[in-house]
Design an enzyme around this catalytic site. Structure first.
Site, short mmCIF file in Angstrom:
data_model
loop_
_atom_site.label_atom_id
_atom_site.label_comp_id
_atom_site.label_asym_id
_atom_site.label_seq_id
_atom_site.Cartn_x
_atom_site.Cartn_y
_atom_site.Cartn_z
CB SER A 128 -0.84 -0.05 1.20
OG SER A 128 -1.31 1.19 1.52
CE1 TYR A 140 -4.20 -1.58 5.61
CE2 TYR A 140 -3.85 0.49 5.10
CZ TYR A 140 -3.95 -0.91 4.58
OH TYR A 140 -4.26 -1.11 3.06
#
Ligand code: 8X3
Length: 239
Positions: A128, A140
């Site tokens: 990501s 995250y």
């Protein structure tokens, strides 16, 4: 026929990757928790399916060892933490770490012996932009940052083996998760911003680009963003 395993495959990016690989005549085993969606995917693509939570290593590791895929796509991810560490329970944090970090590391560990014997193989990690840049989510971002360094150092460790390691780092994708209820990227139906974001198929196309490269080319890292998204900047707290 080449063989592949794709995790988190029931919808979104994972399902799009399964569809793209199946069109390329790769025999894919799609792993995900939701059997009904996997069954539909199998009907559409002819893929094999395995219903399992990627965090359940007792189910997934034997599968990798048995199937010995030439391509492993570590796609499963969970968006828990996107609303801040203080909103997470201890269990949420454990689940985030086991899905976003432990699972891809363990799946890779299980796939490598066969690839080493074959002198070839391809590990594709879906990272990501949060793993490459400082963005808002500590937990995250830590998971995706770990995927980034794992991918980089894995390439180092595997130098000379013929095994390629690619990391695909998307920004906002339509299928991604921004739902504080479950925190699950797989289950998100829409994007929380009102701009034209990436489609799962855009990410699948980047995966195919890495896989299709000639054997002497390792596409190491792809960062892809919607045209309407950028990263970077500086901010100050109001006094
Ligand atoms: C999440 C990327 O841009 O949606 O993996 O925050 S973004």
């Amino acid at each position: 026929m080449e063989s592949a395993i794709v995790t988190g495959a029931s919808s979104g990016i994972g399902a799009a990757i399964v569809e793209a690989l199946s069109r390329e005549d790769v025999q894919v085993t799609a792993i995900a928790r939701r059997g009904n969606l996997l069954a539909e995917l199998a009907r559409r693509t002819g893929c094999d399916v395995a219903v399992a939570d990627v965090g359940d290593l007792s189910a997934t590791i034997p599968l990798v060892e048995r199937l010995r895929p030439e391509i492993l796509v570590n796609n499963a991810g969970i968006g828990l933490g996107i609303f801040g560490i203080s909103s997470l329970s201890r269990e949420d944090i454990e689940r985030s770490i086991s899905t976003n970090i432990s699972a891809p590391v363990q799946m890779t560990r299980a796939a490598i012996p066969h690839m080493l014997r074959a002198g070839k193989g391809h590990i594709v990690n879906i990272g990501s932009i949060t793993g490459l840049h400082t963005l808002t989510s500590a937990v995250y971002g830590a998971g995706k940052g770990a995927v980034h360094r794992f991918s980089q150092n894995l390439r180092n460790e595997l130098l000379g083996t013929g095994i390629r390691v690619s990391e695909i780092c998307p920004g906002r994708v339509l299928s991604e998760f921004y739902d504080s209820r479950t925190g699950n990227i797989e289950e998100h139906e829409g994007s929380s911003v009102d701009v034209e974001v990436l489609q799962p198929e855009d990410v699948a196309e980047a995966v195919l680009f890495a896989l299709r490269a000639p054997r002497h080319v390792n596409i190491s890292t792809i960062e892809l963003l919607p045209t309407s998204q950028v990263v970077g900047g500086s901010k100050f707290a109001e006094s």
